[in-house]
Motif scaffolding. Structure first.
Motif, mmCIF file in Angstrom:
data_model
loop_
_atom_site.group_PDB
_atom_site.id
_atom_site.type_symbol
_atom_site.label_atom_id
_atom_site.label_comp_id
_atom_site.label_asym_id
_atom_site.label_seq_id
_atom_site.Cartn_x
_atom_site.Cartn_y
_atom_site.Cartn_z
ATOM 1 N N LEU A 150 -38.910 2.820 -60.764
ATOM 2 C CA LEU A 150 -37.695 2.793 -59.952
ATOM 3 C C LEU A 150 -36.427 2.853 -60.803
ATOM 4 O O LEU A 150 -35.369 3.195 -60.289
ATOM 5 N N LEU A 158 -30.629 4.723 -52.775
ATOM 6 C CA LEU A 158 -32.041 5.079 -52.674
ATOM 7 C C LEU A 158 -32.896 4.102 -53.474
ATOM 8 O O LEU A 158 -33.952 3.662 -53.020
ATOM 9 N N ARG A 159 -32.426 3.728 -54.659
ATOM 10 C CA ARG A 159 -33.167 2.777 -55.483
ATOM 11 C C ARG A 159 -33.298 1.433 -54.761
ATOM 12 O O ARG A 159 -34.368 0.823 -54.752
ATOM 13 N N LEU A 162 -35.882 1.760 -51.966
ATOM 14 C CA LEU A 162 -37.239 1.822 -52.506
ATOM 15 C C LEU A 162 -37.680 0.479 -53.090
ATOM 16 O O LEU A 162 -38.845 0.092 -52.961
ATOM 17 N N GLU A 163 -36.759 -0.257 -53.701
ATOM 18 C CA GLU A 163 -37.094 -1.589 -54.203
ATOM 19 C C GLU A 163 -37.466 -2.518 -53.061
ATOM 20 O O GLU A 163 -38.415 -3.290 -53.146
ATOM 21 N N LEU A 165 -38.677 -1.626 -50.175
ATOM 22 C CA LEU A 165 -39.979 -1.186 -49.687
ATOM 23 C C LEU A 165 -41.092 -1.700 -50.598
ATOM 24 O O LEU A 165 -42.129 -2.184 -50.136
ATOM 25 N N ALA A 166 -40.876 -1.629 -51.914
ATOM 26 C CA ALA A 166 -41.881 -2.116 -52.858
ATOM 27 C C ALA A 166 -42.115 -3.607 -52.695
ATOM 28 O O ALA A 166 -43.254 -4.081 -52.723
#
Length: 177
Positions: A150, A158-159, A162-163, A165-166
């Protein structure tokens, strides 16, 4: 013999008094009602058209034009005329994007509320600049195996997504085990 009937006295009727006290109300709760009455008086059916104008037409057009009134035929709530105030130098540009403005306002209303736009040249106050709310930092750590991949993402929004989501995937996999 004279007999007089005595009538019972009429009970006094009490006038209604509004109950006093109660919960204190925030001014923000009262303002939509006050603002709605004022906006309707000056031709706006829905006051949110004015407050959400930058969202409806976009920030670029919101700096150059502003809604002044929406007029409908008596008894009608469709095929109205939107009156806009436009900066004089930008009137030709706004004239060219009138079909787009009509489409966006009608999309906002959810039906064909506007069929025409009238322009009036004048001074337009630009909308107050609001800073976008930044996402709060999360306190949960990112799984180690995903953290390195990431960091290469350049877009911070976006990062962040995505973080998040992770983290949620890591948490759901831990709850299953």
């Amino acid at each position: 013999m004279s007999s007089e009937r005595s009538k019972p006295p009429k009970p006094r009727t009490r006038t209604y008094e509004r109950p006093r006290g109660g919960q204190a109300r925030a001014i923000a709760d009262l303002m939509p009602d006050i603002g709605r009455a004022a906006f309707r008086r000056f031709g706006f059916v829905q006051s949110s058209v004015v407050s959400r104008w930058p969202e409806i037409v976009g920030p670029h057009h919101a700096r150059t034009c502003a809604p002044e009134a929406i007029r409908f035929a008596p008894g009608e709530k469709s095929n109205g005329v939107l009156q806009l105030v436009v900066l004089p130098a930008h009137a030709p540009l706004i004239q060219h994007v009138i079909p787009e403005i009509i489409e966006r306002v009608n999309r906002f209303f959810g039906y064909n509320a506007i069929s025409r736009v009238k322009l009036r040249q004048g001074e337009v106050k630009p909308p107050a600049a609001r800073e976008p709310a930044s996402a709060p930092p999360s306190l949960r750590p990112i799984p180690i195996e995903l953290g390195e991949s990431l960091r290469d993402i350049g877009d911070p929004e976006l990062r962040t997504v995505l973080e998040s989501l992770a983290r949620s995937l890591d948490q759901s996999s831990r709850s299953r085990n």
